[in-house]
Design a protein around this motif. Structure first.
Motif, PDB file in Angstrom:
ATOM      1  N   ILE A 238     -17.069 -18.673 -38.480  1.00  0.00           N
ATOM      2  CA  ILE A 238     -17.609 -18.425 -37.144  1.00  0.00           C
ATOM      3  C   ILE A 238     -16.614 -18.745 -36.338  1.00  0.00           C
ATOM      4  O   ILE A 238     -16.370 -18.303 -35.071  1.00  0.00           O
ATOM      5  CB  ILE A 238     -18.992 -18.428 -36.931  1.00  0.00           C
ATOM      6  N   ILE A 239     -16.634 -20.255 -36.238  1.00  0.00           N
ATOM      7  CA  ILE A 239     -16.029 -20.942 -35.292  1.00  0.00           C
ATOM      8  C   ILE A 239     -14.282 -20.738 -35.113  1.00  0.00           C
ATOM      9  O   ILE A 239     -13.715 -20.484 -34.020  1.00  0.00           O
ATOM     10  CB  ILE A 239     -16.124 -22.472 -35.639  1.00  0.00           C
TER      11      ILE A 239
ATOM     12  N   SER B  50     -14.614 -11.235 -38.064  1.00  0.00           N
ATOM     13  CA  SER B  50     -14.295 -11.535 -36.743  1.00  0.00           C
ATOM     14  C   SER B  50     -15.623 -11.530 -35.796  1.00  0.00           C
ATOM     15  O   SER B  50     -15.978 -10.313 -35.537  1.00  0.00           O
ATOM     16  CB  SER B  50     -13.046 -10.973 -36.051  1.00  0.00           C
ATOM     17  N   ILE B  51     -15.847 -12.447 -35.526  1.00  0.00           N
ATOM     18  CA  ILE B  51     -17.008 -12.442 -34.286  1.00  0.00           C
ATOM     19  C   ILE B  51     -16.881 -11.795 -32.921  1.00  0.00           C
ATOM     20  O   ILE B  51     -17.444 -10.878 -32.480  1.00  0.00           O
ATOM     21  CB  ILE B  51     -17.589 -13.872 -33.980  1.00  0.00           C
ATOM     22  N   PRO B  52     -15.433 -11.960 -32.258  1.00  0.00           N
ATOM     23  CA  PRO B  52     -15.143 -11.252 -31.157  1.00  0.00           C
ATOM     24  C   PRO B  52     -15.197  -9.903 -31.518  1.00  0.00           C
ATOM     25  O   PRO B  52     -15.462  -9.012 -30.474  1.00  0.00           O
ATOM     26  CB  PRO B  52     -13.960 -11.891 -30.835  1.00  0.00           C
TER      27      PRO B  52
ATOM     28  N   VAL C 277     -23.420 -17.416 -41.369  1.00  0.00           N
ATOM     29  CA  VAL C 277     -22.312 -17.625 -42.155  1.00  0.00           C
ATOM     30  C   VAL C 277     -21.607 -16.380 -41.757  1.00  0.00           C
ATOM     31  O   VAL C 277     -22.135 -15.142 -41.689  1.00  0.00           O
ATOM     32  CB  VAL C 277     -22.503 -17.855 -43.642  1.00  0.00           C
ATOM     33  N   ILE C 278     -20.153 -16.168 -42.171  1.00  0.00           N
ATOM     34  CA  ILE C 278     -19.492 -15.029 -42.436  1.00  0.00           C
ATOM     35  C   ILE C 278     -18.465 -15.071 -43.216  1.00  0.00           C
ATOM     36  O   ILE C 278     -18.046 -16.141 -43.444  1.00  0.00           O
ATOM     37  CB  ILE C 278     -18.966 -14.376 -40.980  1.00  0.00           C
ATOM     38  N   MET C 279     -17.796 -13.933 -43.829  1.00  0.00           N
ATOM     39  CA  MET C 279     -16.722 -13.917 -44.514  1.00  0.00           C
ATOM     40  C   MET C 279     -15.461 -14.450 -43.868  1.00  0.00           C
ATOM     41  O   MET C 279     -15.217 -14.103 -42.663  1.00  0.00           O
ATOM     42  CB  MET C 279     -16.453 -12.473 -45.304  1.00  0.00           C
ATOM     43  N   ASP C 280     -14.407 -14.986 -44.578  1.00  0.00           N
ATOM     44  CA  ASP C 280     -13.132 -15.216 -43.812  1.00  0.00           C
ATOM     45  C   ASP C 280     -12.308 -13.945 -43.191  1.00  0.00           C
ATOM     46  O   ASP C 280     -11.665 -14.324 -42.268  1.00  0.00           O
ATOM     47  CB  ASP C 280     -12.116 -16.071 -44.710  1.00  0.00           C
ATOM     48  N   SER C 281     -12.567 -13.195 -43.690  1.00  0.00           N
ATOM     49  CA  SER C 281     -12.042 -11.910 -43.239  1.00  0.00           C
ATOM     50  C   SER C 281     -12.811 -11.147 -41.932  1.00  0.00           C
ATOM     51  O   SER C 281     -12.173 -10.248 -41.316  1.00  0.00           O
ATOM     52  CB  SER C 281     -11.788 -10.713 -44.226  1.00  0.00           C
TER      53      SER C 281
END
Length: 265
Positions: free
Chosen positions: A257-258, A172-174, A166-170
């Motif tokens: 993430i997606i 960025s995986i890239p 899970v990540i926060m909406d702010s």
């Protein structure tokens, strides 16, 4: 609960946040060569203050301005009168009183405003020179600290775990991938992570995370190009609904993430 232990001449200050017997999270601060890296969280103030009263340090450097890393900065500024440094993009955030949602206030406490100074490319502790490496992705003001002679890297929240769910909406995986690649270009061995603590084989663990995120990104892109929707991909790759998703009212979610991977295409 706060625990102290030493690794490679670094005092590791482990803060465990609990509510009604339920563990909510662990966050570390580190004391090395008269420099405090991150301050810990305000809700552990009563346990952290005695530690900061009895240990000597000349400056504070923040990996980023998030409240679990800067919660004791206002107290330190008032009572220890030492400079506190953050990436220039975090200075205005530090100057705000409690600029984050209610669920984070309940988890980490209420952080007051404080005045921070801008980090440059190098920071000097008592006898050591540290390279300041800009590593965004988790936060726009995120940095890591590297001491070349000892091979020690302080990575803030860039590592945390090898398999991000899970990540926060702010976030960025890239961009996180880019930051990890940047860190892996340096010759470090041990890793000091703000949530996982001391990791002796830090470079190999960070490489494992990079491999996971790159493979995940490829899988997401393939599914998206096959015509799958964001929600379908999320359900396929992350079927488990983690408690933090509901607790944060969606600020944390596997779906982010997606969307961060698809949005970077």
């Amino acid at each position: 609960m706060v625990n102290l232990f030493t690794n490679e001449d670094v005092i590791c200050i482990e803060g465990n946040v609990q509510r009604s017997g339920l563990k909510l999270g662990t966050v570390y601060s580190f004391l090395v060569d008269g420099m405090l890296i991150d301050t810990g969280t305000q809700c552990l103030e009563s346990e952290l203050i005695p530690i900061y009263e009895r240990h000597s340090f000349d400056l504070v450097t923040l990996t980023h301005s998030h409240e679990d890393h800067s919660g004791l900065a206002p107290w330190i500024q008032k009572h220890r009168n030492v400079p506190i440094y953050v990436h220039p993009k975090g200075i205005h955030i530090c100057a705000e009183h409690c600029p984050y949602p209610k669920y984070r206030q309940l988890t980490w406490g209420v952080r007051a405003a404080f005045d921070a100074l801008p980090l440059g490319d190098i920071i000097q502790s008592r006898s050591q020179e540290w390279k300041v490496i800009y590593t965004p992705g988790h936060a726009n003001d995120h940095v890591s600290f590297f001491h070349e002679q000892s091979g020690r890297l302080f990575s803030g929240d860039i590592f945390v775990t090898t398999r991000t769910k899970v990540i926060m909406d702010s976030e960025s995986i890239p961009v996180i991938i880019y930051s990890i690649r940047t860190l892996l270009s340096f010759d470090f061995q041990s890793l000091f992570c703000a949530h996982s603590g001391y990791i002796q084989d830090g470079k190999s663990k960070l490489k494992q995370k990079l491999d996971y995120l790159e493979n995940l990104s490829g899988e997401v892109v393939n599914l998206y190009e096959e015509g799958r929707s964001i929600d379908e991909i999320t359900q396929m790759l992350f079927p488990k609904k983690y408690p933090i998703i509901a607790f944060s009212e969606g600020q944390w979610d596997s779906r982010h993430i997606i969307t961060s991977i698809v949005g970077d295409r």
